[in-house]
Motif scaffolding. Structure first.
Motif, PDB file in Angstrom:
ATOM      1  N   LEU A 145     -11.441 -12.931 -12.261  1.00 32.49           N
ATOM      2  CA  LEU A 145     -12.480 -13.532 -13.103  1.00 32.49           C
ATOM      3  C   LEU A 145     -13.703 -12.641 -13.279  1.00 32.49           C
ATOM      4  CD1 LEU A 145     -12.368 -17.168 -11.672  1.00 32.49           C
ATOM      5  CD2 LEU A 145     -11.253 -16.292 -13.743  1.00 32.49           C
ATOM      6  N   ASN A 146     -13.699 -11.512 -12.581  1.00 33.71           N
ATOM      7  CA  ASN A 146     -14.820 -10.570 -12.666  1.00 33.71           C
ATOM      8  C   ASN A 146     -16.118 -11.156 -12.113  1.00 33.71           C
ATOM      9  OD1 ASN A 146     -14.747  -7.907 -13.242  1.00 33.71           O
ATOM     10  ND2 ASN A 146     -15.215  -8.118 -15.414  1.00 33.71           N
ATOM     11  N   VAL A 147     -15.995 -11.876 -10.988  1.00 37.79           N
ATOM     12  CA  VAL A 147     -17.160 -12.417 -10.292  1.00 37.79           C
ATOM     13  C   VAL A 147     -17.044 -12.048  -8.817  1.00 37.79           C
ATOM     14  CG1 VAL A 147     -17.456 -14.350 -11.898  1.00 37.79           C
ATOM     15  CG2 VAL A 147     -16.090 -14.675  -9.835  1.00 37.79           C
ATOM     16  N   SER A 148     -18.120 -12.237  -8.074  1.00 36.94           N
ATOM     17  CA  SER A 148     -18.070 -11.971  -6.637  1.00 36.94           C
ATOM     18  C   SER A 148     -17.286 -13.073  -5.930  1.00 36.94           C
ATOM     19  CB  SER A 148     -19.482 -11.891  -6.053  1.00 36.94           C
ATOM     20  OG  SER A 148     -20.065 -13.181  -6.017  1.00 36.94           O
ATOM     21  N   GLN A 149     -16.830 -12.783  -4.730  1.00 31.99           N
ATOM     22  CA  GLN A 149     -16.117 -13.788  -3.941  1.00 31.99           C
ATOM     23  C   GLN A 149     -17.028 -14.969  -3.653  1.00 31.99           C
ATOM     24  OE1 GLN A 149     -16.566 -14.565  -0.361  1.00 31.99           O
ATOM     25  NE2 GLN A 149     -15.076 -16.211  -0.647  1.00 31.99           N
ATOM     26  N   ASN A 150     -18.302 -14.690  -3.384  1.00 26.24           N
ATOM     27  CA  ASN A 150     -19.266 -15.755  -3.116  1.00 26.24           C
ATOM     28  C   ASN A 150     -19.426 -16.676  -4.332  1.00 26.24           C
ATOM     29  OD1 ASN A 150     -21.318 -17.095  -1.509  1.00 26.24           O
ATOM     30  ND2 ASN A 150     -22.779 -16.189  -2.942  1.00 26.24           N
ATOM     31  N   THR A 151     -19.510 -16.092  -5.505  1.00 25.54           N
ATOM     32  CA  THR A 151     -19.625 -16.891  -6.726  1.00 25.54           C
ATOM     33  C   THR A 151     -18.381 -17.745  -6.909  1.00 25.54           C
ATOM     34  OG1 THR A 151     -21.080 -15.288  -7.793  1.00 25.54           O
ATOM     35  CG2 THR A 151     -19.868 -16.788  -9.250  1.00 25.54           C
ATOM     36  N   TYR A 152     -17.218 -17.156  -6.700  1.00 23.75           N
ATOM     37  CA  TYR A 152     -15.988 -17.920  -6.840  1.00 23.75           C
ATOM     38  C   TYR A 152     -15.955 -19.084  -5.847  1.00 23.75           C
ATOM     39  CZ  TYR A 152     -11.348 -19.634  -7.033  1.00 23.75           C
ATOM     40  OH  TYR A 152     -10.296 -20.496  -7.149  1.00 23.75           O
ATOM     41  N   SER A 153     -16.370 -18.821  -4.623  1.00 27.13           N
ATOM     42  CA  SER A 153     -16.401 -19.865  -3.600  1.00 27.13           C
ATOM     43  C   SER A 153     -17.280 -21.027  -4.063  1.00 27.13           C
ATOM     44  CB  SER A 153     -16.927 -19.298  -2.282  1.00 27.13           C
ATOM     45  OG  SER A 153     -17.052 -20.310  -1.319  1.00 27.13           O
ATOM     46  N   GLN A 154     -18.401 -20.706  -4.679  1.00 30.83           N
ATOM     47  CA  GLN A 154     -19.302 -21.751  -5.168  1.00 30.83           C
ATOM     48  C   GLN A 154     -18.682 -22.523  -6.338  1.00 30.83           C
ATOM     49  OE1 GLN A 154     -23.525 -20.720  -5.455  1.00 30.83           O
ATOM     50  NE2 GLN A 154     -23.043 -18.881  -4.265  1.00 30.83           N
ATOM     51  N   TYR A 155     -17.911 -21.845  -7.168  1.00 30.98           N
ATOM     52  CA  TYR A 155     -17.160 -22.545  -8.216  1.00 30.98           C
ATOM     53  C   TYR A 155     -16.199 -23.545  -7.582  1.00 30.98           C
ATOM     54  CZ  TYR A 155     -18.169 -19.488 -12.291  1.00 30.98           C
ATOM     55  OH  TYR A 155     -18.739 -18.819 -13.336  1.00 30.98           O
ATOM     56  N   GLU A 156     -15.441 -23.049  -6.600  1.00 29.81           N
ATOM     57  CA  GLU A 156     -14.392 -23.855  -5.992  1.00 29.81           C
ATOM     58  C   GLU A 156     -14.942 -25.075  -5.249  1.00 29.81           C
ATOM     59  OE1 GLU A 156     -11.391 -22.475  -2.827  1.00 29.81           O
ATOM     60  OE2 GLU A 156     -10.545 -21.720  -4.699  1.00 29.81           O
ATOM     61  N   THR A 157     -16.122 -24.958  -4.693  1.00 25.93           N
ATOM     62  CA  THR A 157     -16.716 -26.083  -3.971  1.00 25.93           C
ATOM     63  C   THR A 157     -17.567 -26.977  -4.870  1.00 25.93           C
ATOM     64  OG1 THR A 157     -18.615 -24.742  -3.292  1.00 25.93           O
ATOM     65  CG2 THR A 157     -16.737 -24.858  -1.760  1.00 25.93           C
ATOM     66  N   GLY A 158     -17.720 -26.604  -6.128  1.00 29.09           N
ATOM     67  CA  GLY A 158     -18.463 -27.436  -7.070  1.00 29.09           C
ATOM     68  C   GLY A 158     -19.957 -27.172  -7.088  1.00 29.09           C
ATOM     69  N   LYS A 159     -20.410 -26.152  -6.386  1.00 31.84           N
ATOM     70  CA  LYS A 159     -21.844 -25.833  -6.405  1.00 31.84           C
ATOM     71  C   LYS A 159     -22.251 -25.217  -7.733  1.00 31.84           C
ATOM     72  CE  LYS A 159     -22.263 -25.367  -1.445  1.00 31.84           C
ATOM     73  NZ  LYS A 159     -22.491 -24.489  -0.308  1.00 31.84           N
ATOM     74  N   ILE A 160     -21.311 -24.542  -8.376  1.00 32.05           N
ATOM     75  CA  ILE A 160     -21.517 -23.972  -9.706  1.00 32.05           C
ATOM     76  C   ILE A 160     -20.470 -24.601 -10.613  1.00 32.05           C
ATOM     77  CG2 ILE A 160     -21.433 -21.891 -11.132  1.00 32.05           C
ATOM     78  CD1 ILE A 160     -22.117 -20.244  -8.690  1.00 32.05           C
ATOM     79  N   GLU A 161     -20.877 -25.024 -11.804  1.00 26.44           N
ATOM     80  CA  GLU A 161     -19.949 -25.625 -12.759  1.00 26.44           C
ATOM     81  C   GLU A 161     -19.080 -24.551 -13.414  1.00 26.44           C
ATOM     82  OE1 GLU A 161     -19.333 -28.875 -13.646  1.00 26.44           O
ATOM     83  OE2 GLU A 161     -20.581 -29.356 -11.914  1.00 26.44           O
ATOM     84  N   TRP A 162     -17.817 -24.862 -13.563  1.00 24.68           N
ATOM     85  CA  TRP A 162     -16.887 -23.967 -14.249  1.00 24.68           C
ATOM     86  C   TRP A 162     -17.225 -23.909 -15.724  1.00 24.68           C
ATOM     87  CZ3 TRP A 162     -13.322 -21.233 -11.586  1.00 24.68           C
ATOM     88  CH2 TRP A 162     -12.985 -21.655 -10.317  1.00 24.68           C
TER      89      TRP A 162
END
Length: 71
Positions: free
Chosen positions: A24-41
């Motif tokens: 997805l061309n993002v950091s692992q931390n950003t992806y983790s936040q997507y997966e936990t719902g902290k950042i909206e997809w």
């Protein structure tokens, strides 16, 4: 909104968060936040994931139990 299907399908395919993050061309931390719902997809990110895992966006979002895409 729950994104447990996204995590589940990633784990079912033995793929790490880092690997999906690179796709997805993002950091692992950003992806983790997507997966936990902290950042909206974003729609485009969900489409990328659905294409990668060959499932429907509705499945990823938990709107259906049917993994198949309508093509």
């Amino acid at each position: 909104m729950s994104y447990k299907n996204i995590r589940s399908i990633r784990e079912d395919n033995d793929i790490t968060q880092r690997q999906v993050a690179e796709l997805l061309n993002v950091s692992q931390n950003t992806y983790s936040q997507y997966e936990t719902g902290k950042i909206e997809w974003t729609a485009s990110t969900l489409i990328q994931l659905a294409d990668y895992f060959d499932v429907s966006v509705d499945y990823l979002l938990g709107r259906t139990k049917n993994k198949k895409r309508n093509e």
